[in-house]
Scaffold this active site. Structure first.
Site, short mmCIF file in Angstrom:
data_model
loop_
_atom_site.label_atom_id
_atom_site.label_comp_id
_atom_site.label_asym_id
_atom_site.label_seq_id
_atom_site.Cartn_x
_atom_site.Cartn_y
_atom_site.Cartn_z
N GLU A 1 0.83 -1.19 0.00
CA GLU A 1 0.00 0.00 0.00
C GLU A 1 0.87 1.25 0.00
O GLU A 1 1.94 1.29 0.62
CB GLU A 1 -0.93 0.01 1.22
CG GLU A 1 -1.99 -1.08 1.15
CD GLU A 1 -2.92 -1.12 2.35
OE1 GLU A 1 -4.05 -1.60 2.19
OE2 GLU A 1 -2.52 -0.68 3.45
N CYS B 1 6.24 -6.63 7.59
CA CYS B 1 7.23 -6.03 8.48
C CYS B 1 7.64 -7.06 9.53
O CYS B 1 6.83 -7.88 9.95
CB CYS B 1 6.64 -4.78 9.16
SG CYS B 1 7.83 -3.81 10.10
N SER C 1 11.90 7.28 7.86
CA SER C 1 11.53 6.98 9.24
C SER C 1 12.00 5.58 9.61
O SER C 1 11.76 4.62 8.87
CB SER C 1 10.01 7.06 9.41
OG SER C 1 9.63 6.67 10.71
N SER D 1 10.81 6.59 15.01
CA SER D 1 9.58 6.12 15.66
C SER D 1 9.92 5.82 17.12
O SER D 1 10.36 4.72 17.45
CB SER D 1 9.06 4.86 14.95
OG SER D 1 8.62 5.17 13.65
N LEU D 2 9.70 6.79 17.98
CA LEU D 2 10.16 6.70 19.37
C LEU D 2 9.10 6.05 20.26
O LEU D 2 9.28 4.95 20.77
CB LEU D 2 10.52 8.10 19.87
CG LEU D 2 11.19 8.16 21.23
CD1 LEU D 2 12.53 7.46 21.21
CD2 LEU D 2 11.35 9.61 21.68
N HIS D 3 8.03 6.80 20.54
CA HIS D 3 6.82 6.29 21.19
C HIS D 3 6.93 5.97 22.68
O HIS D 3 5.91 5.69 23.32
CB HIS D 3 6.25 5.07 20.45
CG HIS D 3 6.14 5.27 18.98
ND1 HIS D 3 5.47 6.35 18.43
CD2 HIS D 3 6.63 4.56 17.92
CE1 HIS D 3 5.55 6.29 17.11
NE2 HIS D 3 6.25 5.22 16.78
N ASN E 1 -4.28 5.86 15.81
CA ASN E 1 -5.28 5.56 14.80
C ASN E 1 -5.80 4.14 14.99
O ASN E 1 -5.03 3.18 14.96
CB ASN E 1 -4.68 5.70 13.40
CG ASN E 1 -4.34 7.14 13.09
OD1 ASN E 1 -5.21 8.01 13.15
ND2 ASN E 1 -3.08 7.42 12.76
N CYS F 1 -1.50 6.74 9.93
CA CYS F 1 -0.27 6.21 10.51
C CYS F 1 -0.55 4.96 11.34
O CYS F 1 -1.41 4.95 12.21
CB CYS F 1 0.37 7.29 11.39
SG CYS F 1 1.87 6.76 12.21
#
Length: 409
Positions: free
Chosen positions: A121, A141, A237, A259-261, A336, A379
């Site tokens: 996608e 992934c 990223s 991409s920390l989070h 999301n 996202c």
């Protein structure tokens, strides 16, 4: 209620798409590789430099997908090219348009060698002053980030440089972003300039686990004699593949996003499991050493807001402490929803408090406006099996959309 509008993808004068034949593509080859391919097929040495320049212009400046459209190339040369090579686009399996103008393409690439057709996608996000294309680097992934829908799809394989670049070429086709092309009726796009002005390697997959193909694709995308995207408008990223971060700056030279989070190793080990291999200290040290890092070329740190997980003011304080000394911007991303997840988006009031605290410490901390949620294009929502979602899952998702609607107002 309908959560998406699928548009007709069988329009006249559509770009030529792959038929499944296993001819090698000229898309994604460096100039040297293209020259070698022509040489192998008998093109005279004295013509090769000229032919490569012609092909480069037709493929990347004019955007053609059919050798017959190369009007300044001799007919016998076009016949040879058609016999041995392709410049066709991937098949569009489905094209969806969100209520906010976001577009998502489900693309199918033909089998290569012993492989099989694969689907990925890509997402286009239009804004008033720019248009951003979110590109995938892998089919599936390996990272299994617990809040990310893509992480629930197993890794099938890396994409080739051709397949990465083809997402950009196809998007520009569909948006009328090549010379002498028209945009589809009713399309929401930037008022002027390029329709695709920015690209982000934030689609399916971990780009730094496919470094060589991503590098080649991005160097072609930023080549001044072709697609000519500015490296400052290209962002890669990563979830934190530390050994490849320095190489990204040194060899590709694009903007970096992390991409920390989470700001604690124990929590990040759960949310982003690669942290077990490359913990926060190693990651931040790699960021501080990123080539070209400055206040004008800051690193973007992405931080998804998960209710009662990572959204406290203590987390905000920890974030400021963690990033001390790193020229940074912090993107706060409202979570999301996707079917089957156990996470919830932080309350909007809490997100704003978190953002204000970060901002008062001197960091830009924009709250990313959720885009394309209604077509699973936002996202963390990408997954190439999404078109096969069961009816019960779709109904559950619609219910989630209704419940979360107030968070976006």
């Amino acid at each position: 209620m309908s959560v998406m509008d699928a548009i007709d993808v069988t329009k006249p004068q559509a770009p030529k798409t792959s038929s499944g034949a296993e001819k090698p593509s000229l898309i994604g080859l460096s100039r040297q590789e293209m020259a070698a391919a022509l040489r192998e097929k008998g093109v005279a040495e004295k013509q090769i430099k000229m032919r490569v320049a012609q092909l480069w212009n037709w493929i990347y400046v004019r955007g053609v997908s059919d050798f017959d459209h190369m009007t300044n190339v001799a007919k016998d040369m076009r016949e040879m090219l058609k016999q041995h090579f392709t410049i066709a686009r991937p098949e569009i399996v489905e094209e969806q348009v969100s209520n906010d103008g976001t577009r998502k393409w489900l693309l199918r690439f033909p089998a290569r060698g012993a492989g099989r057709p694969v689907e990925i996608e890509a997402v286009y996000i239009p804004e008033e002053g720019r248009g951003t294309l979110c590109i995938s680097s892998q089919v599936g992934c390996t990272l299994t980030c617990s809040f990310c829908h893509t992480g629930t799809q197993r890794l099938v394989r890396n994409l080739t440089a051709e397949e990465i670049l083809s997402q950009l070429l196809l998007a520009r086709d569909r948006l009328g972003d090549f010379p002498d092309r028209e945009a589809p009726q009713g399309t929401i796009m930037p008022a002027e300039g390029r329709k695709v002005s920015n690209i982000v390697m934030m689609g399916m997959g971990e780009p730094l686990y496919n470094f060589d193909a991503v590098k080649q694709a991005l160097l072609i995308a930023t080549d001044g004699d072709g697609l000519s995207l500015s490296k400052r408008r290209v962002t890669l990223s990563t979830s934190g593949v530390v050994p490849e971060i320095f190489r990204t700056g040194e060899e590709i030279g694009v903007m970096l996003a992390i991409s920390l989070h989470a700001v604690r190793d124990d929590l990040r080990d759960i949310l982003v499991p690669i942290n077990k291999k490359y913990p926060l200290k190693e990651l931040i040290d790699a960021c501080k050493a990123y080539p070209g890092l400055s206040n004008a070329r800051r690193i973007t740190f992405e931080y998804v807001m998960l209710k009662d997980v990572n959204d406290s003011l203590e987390d905000a304080k920890g974030l400021i402490k963690l990033l001390k000394g790193v020229p940074a911007k912090i993107n706060l991303i409202p979570f999301n929803p996707w079917p089957g997840t156990n996470y919830q988006c932080s309350d909007w009031e809490q997100i704003e408090k978190f953002a204000d605290f970060i901002n008062s410490a001197g960091y830009a901390s924009p709250i990313r406006t959720p885009r394309g949620r209604d077509i699973l294009a936002a996202c963390g929502q990408l997954k190439s099996e999404s078109e096969r979602m069961r009816k019960t899952e779709r109904l559950a998702f619609e219910a989630m959309m209704i419940a979360n609607h107030g968070a976006d107002d």
